[in-house]
Structure formats: C-alpha cells, structure tokens
Design an enzyme around this catalytic site. Structure first.
Site, short mmCIF file in Angstrom:
data_model
loop_
_atom_site.label_atom_id
_atom_site.label_comp_id
_atom_site.label_asym_id
_atom_site.label_seq_id
_atom_site.Cartn_x
_atom_site.Cartn_y
_atom_site.Cartn_z
N ARG A 93 -30.91 -21.59 -37.90
CA ARG A 93 -30.34 -21.56 -36.55
C ARG A 93 -30.44 -20.13 -36.03
O ARG A 93 -29.88 -19.21 -36.64
CB ARG A 93 -28.88 -22.02 -36.61
N HIS A 137 -26.51 -16.63 -27.01
CA HIS A 137 -25.56 -16.06 -27.97
C HIS A 137 -25.22 -14.66 -27.46
O HIS A 137 -25.56 -13.65 -28.07
CB HIS A 137 -26.17 -16.06 -29.37
N GLU A 182 -20.13 -20.22 -28.78
CA GLU A 182 -18.77 -19.69 -28.63
C GLU A 182 -18.48 -19.17 -27.22
O GLU A 182 -18.27 -17.96 -27.03
CB GLU A 182 -18.52 -18.57 -29.66
N ASN A 311 -17.77 -23.47 -35.20
CA ASN A 311 -17.79 -22.22 -35.97
C ASN A 311 -16.38 -21.95 -36.46
O ASN A 311 -15.43 -21.94 -35.65
CB ASN A 311 -18.25 -21.05 -35.09
N TYR A 313 -13.85 -19.53 -39.03
CA TYR A 313 -13.64 -18.38 -39.92
C TYR A 313 -12.21 -18.31 -40.46
O TYR A 313 -11.99 -17.93 -41.59
CB TYR A 313 -13.98 -17.06 -39.18
N GLU A 376 -21.42 -22.27 -38.03
CA GLU A 376 -21.19 -20.94 -38.62
C GLU A 376 -19.96 -21.01 -39.51
O GLU A 376 -18.93 -21.57 -39.11
CB GLU A 376 -20.90 -19.87 -37.56
O1 IFM Z 1 -21.16 -12.38 -35.92
C1 IFM Z 1 -20.40 -13.33 -35.23
C2 IFM Z 1 -21.32 -14.29 -34.50
O2 IFM Z 1 -22.16 -13.63 -33.62
C3 IFM Z 1 -20.51 -15.30 -33.71
N1 IFM Z 1 -19.52 -15.92 -34.53
C4 IFM Z 1 -18.68 -15.08 -35.33
C5 IFM Z 1 -19.53 -14.12 -36.14
C6 IFM Z 1 -18.64 -13.24 -37.03
O3 IFM Z 1 -17.79 -12.49 -36.23
#
Ligand code: IFM
Length: 479
Positions: A93, A137, A182, A311, A313, A376
């Site tokens: 991706r 992006h 995002e 995505n 985290y 992600e």
């Molecule tokens: O590096 C970023 C990415 O560009 C978008 N999502 C979160 C990642 C980590 O911060």
C-alpha cells in the site's frame, strides 16, 4: 508510563500468533506514503506540497527535518520492491504524490511524475505483489492550499480531477484504490491544532475541511468508477477514535460520546449512512460551527464503499472533567484524555491491542456489510541498531504479535476483517517528529540509505508464511 525497552533483550518470538486463524485469502501487506519515503522533492517536474512548505517553518518539524531526500525511494524503488518481495507480503500500500503527478494541483498530468508510479506498479506486479494505491496521504499541492486548501470547496473538485488522471494512467493494472488516508489528521491536525501542514489553527476551518475531504472522497470515488477500465475496489482509510469513558458518570460518558462523534462518526455516518450524526451537528452548533453542506453533497459522499480501511495505533480514555473537577472550560464541556498508565511506544501512545478488537467489532456491528482492512498498524520504538544496522526490536515484534492476535479475535467475534498492513515498510519521515521516530519493520540508515530488515520484519514475514502454510501445506518457494 513505561516503555518496552526492558523487552529488547527478549528472544526472537516464534509462533506468537495462531496462524490458522487467518484464511488463505487474508491479505497481508506493508504500507508507506509518498512524502514520507520518496524524497526527490523537486525532481522531474514535482512542485511543492504543503509539507515542503510547512517543514521549512522554524520549529514546525523536529530538528528542522523535511522530505527532500527521505528514504530516497524515488531513486531506489527497484531495490525497495525487491525488499518488499523478500518479506513475502501479498500487497504493498503506497500513496501517490499529487504535486508530482499534477504540479500545482490543476491542469494536465506531468508524464515524468506518472512514469515513476507506472514503473513501480509494473515492478510490483512482476513480483506478484498487489499494488494498493492511496490517492491522498496529506501532501496537498501548495498552490491549492494558497487557494484556500481543504476548507475551500473547490479543492474537493480538484481532487476528483486528480483521481481521474491517476486512474487513466494506472487503472489498467491497479484494482485497489483508497481515496483518502486519515482525513481526521488532514482536517484537525492541519487546520485546528496546526501541528501538521499547513499549520492553520481555526476549528471552523477544520470542520469545513472535514466536509470537503468527505466530498472529495465521494467525487473521486464516482470519477474512479466512471473512468476505470476494469472493475475496481474503492474505499477510504480512517483513523477512527476508540473512545472509552473514564467512568460510568454522565459527564465522562458524554466526553467519550463527543470524542467518538468527532473522531469516528462524523466520518463513518455520512460515508455509510448518508447523514451527519445529529449529536455532532448539535455540539458543533454550540461552538458556533456549521458544516458547509450543500444540496446533494451527502448523496455524493455516501457512495457505496467496497471496503473501509482502519488505521489503529492506540485507544483513549476520556473524562468530562478537568484536573480540578470542572465540567466546563470557557463555557464548553471538558473532554480530557486520561492515561491508563499502560506501557507506551516511543510516541507515548499506550499499547492497547484490545482496542483494535473492539473497534473492528464495533464497526462491523454499526456499519454491517462493509468489509474491513487494517490498513495501518505498528509502533515507533527507540531502536538500537547493531553493527550491521539490524535491530532486535522485540518490543515492536511483541506489538505486532499482540495486534495481529487482536485482529484474529475481532474476526472470531464476527468482524469481516480481510487484511492487515504493517506500518511501516521502513523507517521514514514521521511528520512533525521528522526522522526521530522510527516505525519501520526495515531499518533505514539515513546517512547511507542502507536498508536492513529488523527482527519485527522477520517475524512478520514468518507469520505470513505460517499463516499460508496453515491453509495450504508447506510452501516450496519464497511466496
Ligand atoms: O506515519 C503515520 C502515517 O503517515 C499515518 N498514520 C499514522 C502513522 C504513524 O504516526
């Protein structure tokens, strides 16, 4: 808060995930974005993006870093494709640099810029790697920002034109298209907090940007489908906010509702249900903000989605009172994130794999019939390279193992999750943190541009192999 540095001496994890929990057609991939890795910022006709400008503002980016060279991927692409192939992933991706393909964001395509992606796609296909394109992006052509940026409606129309250019050049070979990555970050970090490019700070502008990003998604989706020479899969990637109330109190639950509203539902509801959530619209009115919706916009935004990219985290716990117990600040309700004192990554993001399971299950429940892909997931840690540049990043490996397990748990609970992309293929320009934070499963020595697969990369690769073998029996080659 503790980081996981104490785990760096741990032995290389083996078989941390039960690979039999993923079907043979589950898509495993790695992800990057153009500005973060390409470099060659002003070559072959590329013009400035908002990140080229923003990274030159004193103090905006750690150490004054910028993407001028980044990982030099523009010049090292064949080597990088070989690296991706060596990992044994199904898909790569990546995003297209708008100012490389359509300098200034208007007018004809720049053939030299397009030629780069043309070669990239060909090389991926030659190695049996599925190209998965993200159109946007975060690297808006600076000229479009000068004309108003995402708070201006015209930018949505320009984005649809850009989508058509990309489709006409690559649509004969690329089936998977993500419009935006995002949009929350583009709107809120770019126009509310100013921590990202273009660095503006106006909440009303940020909410106009939200609407025009969504409109741009809808217009681009229509244009992609109208101009695609082959059937395609089109979707969008969101960093949905997994908001947990700090307690069962009414104010804490309301703080979590508001965070969920502005972090998740203000995107998912118009995209999938064709309307903005009433509670979010009411909350905005209290702040004197109105989304600039025109007749017909919501129908455009609610194009059928072939998939939703998620995505993930971390998760956040929200309290509706500040540290003094007050519920209002300047007349507006408090929404404060509260640490759970869990281990954190180098970004200070708490490690909460359960939040990924919960988010996927919730999306599957609230928005059924939209296949989900984790587009992600990954972690920054303070890597300590060995003499060969390799990194025994047991902390990152553990993060991946726990989160892949969390995806399996979501699937077991009924969420239709069909793929998982590690962020990131390699260390890269981490926006406001410059090159200080490393998310790669491949280490990059920025002095020499040497790439070395980290322990987490070897684990990821091995996990994919095991998952395939569980379905098909032992493989006799590298893929
Ligand atoms: O590096 C970023 C990415 O560009 C978008 N999502 C979160 C990642 C980590 O911060």
């Amino acid at each position: 808060m503790t980081t996981r540095t104490d785990r760096s001496a741990a032995p290389e994890p083996r078989g941390g995930v039960d690979s039999t929990r993923f079907p043979a057609d589950f898509l495993w991939g790695v992800a990057t974005s153009a500005y973060q890795i390409e470099g060659a910022a002003f070559e072959d006709g590329r013009t400035a993006s908002i990140w080229d400008t923003f990274s030159r503002v004193p103090g905006a980016v750690f150490g004054g870093h910028n993407g001028d060279t980044a990982c030099d991927h523009y010049h090292r692409m064949p080597e990088d494709v070989a690296l991706i192939a060596g990992l044994g992933v199904d898909s790569y991706r990546f995003s297209l640099s708008w100012p490389r393909i359509q300098p200034g964001g208007r007018g004809p395509a720049n053939q030299r810029g397009l030629a780069f992606y043309d070669r990239l796609v060909d090389q991926l296909l030659a190695r049996d790697i599925l190209p998965w394109i993200t159109l946007y992006h975060w690297d808006l052509p600076q000229q479009l920002e000068d004309d108003g940026g995402w708070p201006a409606r015209d930018t949505a129309h320009r984005f649809a034109d850009f989508a058509e250019i990309a489709m006409s050049a690559l649509g004969d070979r690329v089936r998977w298209w993500t419009t935006l990555n995002e949009p929350w970050c583009s709107a809120m970090l770019g126009y509310e907090t100013g921590r990202h490019a273009p660095g503006r700070q106006d909440f009303g502008d940020a909410m106009s940007a939200v609407h025009h990003l969504l409109l741009g998604h809808g217009l681009a989706t229509q244009r992609l489908r109208e101009t695609a020479p082959e059937p395609i899969q089109v979707g969008i990637t969101l960093n949905t906010t997994h908001a947990i109330a700090a307690s069962g109190s009414a104010v804490d639950r309301d703080a979590a509702r508001r965070a969920d509203g502005l972090g998740t539902r203000v995107y998912t509801d118009p995209l999938i249900r064709g309307s903005y959530p009433a509670d979010v619209v009411d909350d905005l009115a209290v702040r004197g903000v109105r989304l600039p919706v025109q007749d017909g916009d919501l129908a455009v935004i609610a194009q059928p989605l072939d998939f939703l990219g998620v995505n993930y985290y971390t998760s956040h716990v929200f309290s509706g009172t500040d540290e003094h117990g007050s519920e209002l600040v300047d007349g507006l309700p408090v929404s404060r994130t509260v640490s759970q004192n869990l281990p954190v990554t180098a970004m200070d993001w708490e490690i909460i794999p359960q939040g990924l399971t919960d988010m996927l299950v919730r999306l599957g429940r609230d928005y059924p019939a939209v296949p989900l892909y984790v587009t992600e997931n990954g972690a920054a840690f303070d890597d300590r390279p060995g003499a060969d540049g390799g990194v025994d990043d047991a902390d990152r490996t553990a993060y991946f193992a726990e989160h892949v397990e969390a995806v399996a748990a979501a699937r077991d609970a009924g969420a239709d999750v069909r793929g998982y992309f590690a962020w990131s293929l390699m260390d890269n320009f981490e926006w406001g943190y410059g090159y200080e934070k490393r998310f790669g499963i491949v280490h990059v020595d920025y002095e020499t541009q040497r790439r070395t697969v980290k322990q987490s990369g070897r684990w990821f690769s091995e996990n994919i192999r095991r998952s395939r073998e569980a379905e098909t029996g032992p493989l006799d080659n590298d893929r």
